[in-house]
Design an enzyme around this catalytic site. Structure first.
Site, mmCIF file in Angstrom:
data_model
loop_
_atom_site.group_PDB
_atom_site.id
_atom_site.type_symbol
_atom_site.label_atom_id
_atom_site.label_comp_id
_atom_site.label_asym_id
_atom_site.label_seq_id
_atom_site.Cartn_x
_atom_site.Cartn_y
_atom_site.Cartn_z
ATOM 1 N N GLU A 156 -3.767 8.296 -13.008
ATOM 2 C CA GLU A 156 -4.690 8.387 -11.870
ATOM 3 C C GLU A 156 -4.220 9.427 -10.859
ATOM 4 O OE1 GLU A 156 -5.816 4.536 -10.575
ATOM 5 O OE2 GLU A 156 -6.174 5.155 -8.501
ATOM 6 N N GLU A 180 -11.066 8.208 -5.850
ATOM 7 C CA GLU A 180 -10.997 7.620 -4.510
ATOM 8 C C GLU A 180 -11.052 8.677 -3.408
ATOM 9 O OE1 GLU A 180 -6.729 6.188 -5.257
ATOM 10 O OE2 GLU A 180 -6.849 6.178 -3.093
ATOM 11 N N ASP A 184 -15.516 5.073 -4.919
ATOM 12 C CA ASP A 184 -14.942 4.398 -3.752
ATOM 13 C C ASP A 184 -16.085 4.086 -2.794
ATOM 14 O OD1 ASP A 184 -12.124 4.282 -1.946
ATOM 15 O OD2 ASP A 184 -13.942 4.687 -0.807
ATOM 16 N N TYR A 223 -3.530 0.031 7.132
ATOM 17 C CA TYR A 223 -4.900 -0.085 6.644
ATOM 18 C C TYR A 223 -5.857 -0.374 7.806
ATOM 19 C CZ TYR A 223 -3.549 -0.122 1.712
ATOM 20 O OH TYR A 223 -3.098 0.211 0.449
ATOM 21 N N ASP A 232 -0.469 5.692 -11.339
ATOM 22 C CA ASP A 232 -1.193 6.364 -10.253
ATOM 23 C C ASP A 232 -0.211 7.258 -9.509
ATOM 24 O OD1 ASP A 232 -2.673 7.124 -8.057
ATOM 25 O OD2 ASP A 232 -3.215 5.084 -7.447
ATOM 26 N N LYS A 290 2.351 2.581 -9.142
ATOM 27 C CA LYS A 290 2.459 3.854 -8.452
ATOM 28 C C LYS A 290 3.653 4.623 -9.003
ATOM 29 C CE LYS A 290 -0.891 2.867 -5.596
ATOM 30 N NZ LYS A 290 -2.102 3.684 -5.403
ATOM 31 N N GLY A 345 0.795 -1.224 0.000
ATOM 32 C CA GLY A 345 0.000 0.000 0.000
ATOM 33 C C GLY A 345 0.824 1.269 0.000
ATOM 34 N N SER A 346 2.135 1.174 -0.192
ATOM 35 C CA SER A 346 2.963 2.370 -0.188
ATOM 36 C C SER A 346 2.876 3.086 -1.523
ATOM 37 C CB SER A 346 4.413 1.997 0.111
ATOM 38 O OG SER A 346 4.874 1.010 -0.800
ATOM 39 N N ASP A 347 2.721 4.406 -1.491
ATOM 40 C CA ASP A 347 2.736 5.183 -2.722
ATOM 41 C C ASP A 347 3.382 6.527 -2.447
ATOM 42 O OD1 ASP A 347 0.736 7.155 -1.908
ATOM 43 O OD2 ASP A 347 -0.754 5.569 -2.163
ATOM 44 N N HIS A 363 -12.207 2.368 -7.448
ATOM 45 C CA HIS A 363 -11.059 2.225 -6.557
ATOM 46 C C HIS A 363 -11.362 1.115 -5.571
ATOM 47 C CE1 HIS A 363 -9.027 3.309 -2.653
ATOM 48 N NE2 HIS A 363 -7.994 3.204 -3.463
#
Lengths: 428, 428
Positions: free
Chosen positions: A274, A301, A324, A32, A248, A220, A22-24, A351
């Site tokens: 995105e 999202e 979302d 989360y 994204d 990402k 989940g890292s961006d 999303h």
């Protein structure tokens, strides 16, 4: 008749930051989490309504507190009349003038209303013995329109417009429902592309995605242009020319910066770009869309409500609307956004990921296919292979498609043992 | 060196709904409230920083909880370096990626950051021995620019643009400061125009406003067109032709409805039309502005952040920008909005009233006059005669003008006895 006797909340957090899942570029270390709510009745039928807001860690307690602030609005109400007209709980939960001041219709308080509304939809679907997508797809156009708040939309979408769209999709509902149950709904996967993954993991997961039947992946980007070019090269080589690759940026860029950066990546054949900049910047996205055409702009999202969605569509600022499940006020507001997208002929690719977003949002796309847009052409739901094991009815992916769920409910019910294991107790 | 040792919060609510003060078409029964915060240091100088978010009752506990979620971000920090570069606390409080998810940059979490930021500005001003307006007006352009987040603004306003605007206003600062101290800043009053007041009270208060030296009043409208026409007639007769009358619809209308409704009131010579529709609807306001020209559109009290302000100005959707002291992330973001307005040459007439909004926002307009726009032409700060007695340095109105405060601080300090008397204790 039965009564709502309780609204139970839980602050549930998964320590995902430890693995960089989940890292961006904007969110380097998310944990989360879910601000979770259960609507309990005295019906004695074993059926509760479950909903949540997805967050990424700190502040989940604030989100829980906001949900608790809504308890007085539903506890004590009779269930049957409330579920018979889903516009009624919308009004109760979003139109309290004092609570509305805290948005209006955006952020923590609005998402809280969404969690409770979704829990009520979950309960309604369970009582009907149907998955939410099927419940929605068998409701009459009038019932659906009654669940939508058209305030501030009527300059582009009236109740009559919505009825017309829904009625136009009535022929073929049964066939599409059968098709959906047979083939599922197309998915794409973000699993390979998190910024925190090294090259070998990116390459391996990209190849795995193709072998699992996905026809689109997402990477990402936005921290370093040369790194992005290098990683895009690895991904494109791994998947070959026929698999779509979306990127994204998670809001990292200014308007012109987005246009320039994307220009440097265009050779890799981008499925979409995105969240190039602030999710609030309709005019900025319109400028970017113009500047990077024909590459499509995708966002949603963080699109806080239907009024913002309306403007994105009016301005030609979005070519792929990414609804979302928990950013807006629940199923009701997502119905509004699906109707707006249908009115403008813009495709919806939700999303998902996070905690339970795949489980929840698939129902909306499946409804849309069966009873509104009538198509899955160029549409796909995001899929990330995280945390599904914590849900009572986890999504099933087969050959790059979401298998249409058949279990009753909205998909939002978390396993009690997962709640117990990951609940954070705040005594502040 | 000193350290921040505590962030104390209070849930303060005044039972204003009992008198229908503050009643309008969207908010029939507000209980004016403050989610209040005090930043405490170990300096031993008796100086704390005070800030708050204005709410209208229910949900004030959620807002307090959001402020408390920021405690870890400031408690334990050294005060002097933090106050030396006010961009630093902005980054600490608004750029926590996990908390940012709850907005981003909007709603409960963003306003919470604003309360803490304003408390820090209050502390900085008190330490400097100056009212906030004067502190800001004597800061260098570089220091001011460092306090502003230009992210997502640079397509219309860069750091260099801002420096240029501030430098251009340097000549004449001293003279304007003297003028301000001598004559104050123009005010207008909303006191006569609440929807809940009867005709006699409307007429009496309208006449009183004129006799007190106000040259503009404002009426709430939007519930019933014939009622609005009748009340406008009473007000216009009471004040005569030379006093400006603005109207405020508090978001009641659809786009076309606003154009039509305002058309029916145009004969009364409207100073502006405020909040005709959703505060999120930039394109809607642009259409309304076009449809009711030359009557100006005013909005801002629910304008959630600088990115939205940017678009309003880009689109020509607002002719009177009504910044609000607590809707956005504090003094920092309001500086951004003042700079944007200056760049576009749009006048700023702040929203005030509520709890302490007059006390807080006057500093921003006074700074703007002395050190940015350099003018009070066609500008005025809203004034409502409510609840000032609860503040340590209540606003002073003379001859329809805000008297420039000379007491050190941001005006945001509430009396401890008022906090004690009106604090709500939630044990939930």
């Amino acid at each position: 008749m039965s009564t709502i006797v309780g609204l139970q909340t839980h602050d549930v957090r998964f320590p995902t930051s430890q693995s960089l899942d989940g890292s961006d570029a904007m969110n380097p270390d998310p944990d989360y989490s879910a601000a979770y709510v259960r609507v309990v009745t005295d019906a004695g039928d074993g059926l509760d309504g479950h909903g949540f807001v997805f967050t990424i860690g700190r502040g989940n307690d604030v989100q829980v507190k906001a949900i608790e602030a809504l308890a007085d609005h539903v506890v004590g109400l009779e269930v049957e009349p409330l579920l018979a007209d889903m516009g009624e709980p919308w009004r109760l939960l979003t139109q309290d003038s004092q609570l509305r001041w805290l948005g209006p219709e955006k952020g923590v308080m609005h998402m809280a209303a969404g969690a409770v509304l979704t829990a009520l939809w979950d309960l309604k679907a369970k009582r009907a013995g149907m998955p939410l997508w099927q419940l929605l797809a068998t409701m009459s156009p009038q019932e659906l329109v009654a669940a939508v708040d058209f305030r501030y939309l009527r300059d582009v979408l009236t109740e009559d417009d919505a009825l017309e769209l829904l009625r136009a999709a009535e022929p073929g509902r049964a066939e599409r429902m059968a098709t959906l149950l047979r083939t599922g709904y197309p998915a794409y996967t973000t699993t390979p592309g998190w910024l925190g993954y090294d090259d070998a993991k990116l390459e391996r997961l990209s190849k795995e995605a193709v072998s699992e039947g996905f026809t689109q992946i997402k990477l990402k980007v936005g921290s370093d242009l040369q790194e992005d070019r290098r990683r895009m090269g690895i991904a494109r080589a791994a998947v070959g020319p026929d698999i779509r690759i979306a990127i994204d940026a998670n809001q990292r860029w200014e308007v012109q910066e987005a246009i320039d950066w994307v220009g440097e990546l265009a050779e890799f054949d981008l499925a979409w770009v995105e969240e190039p900049t602030s999710p609030d910047d309709v005019l900025g996205h319109a400028a970017i869309a113009k500047g990077i055409a024909p590459t499509p702009v995708a966002t949603g999202e963080h699109m806080m409500n239907r009024v913002l969605a309306k403007q994105y569509l009016q301005a030609g600022a979005v070519q792929v609307l990414q609804i979302d499940a928990t950013r807006v006020a629940g199923v009701n507001e997502n119905l509004a956004m699906l109707l707006l997208a249908a009115k403008f002929g813009v495709r919806v690719c939700p999303h998902a990921g996070g905690v339970g977003l795949c489980e929840a949002v698939q129902h909306l796309s499946m409804f849309d296919y069966v009873a509104l847009s009538g198509t899955t052409q160029d549409r796909c739901i995001e899929y990330v292979d995280h945390l599904h094991e914590h849900f009572a009815t986890p999504v099933v992916i087969e050959d790059g498609h979401y298998v249409a769920p058949t279990a009753p409910g909205a998909g939002t019910e978390m396993l009690p043992e997962s709640i117990a294991a990951y609940e954070v107790r705040n005594d502040s």
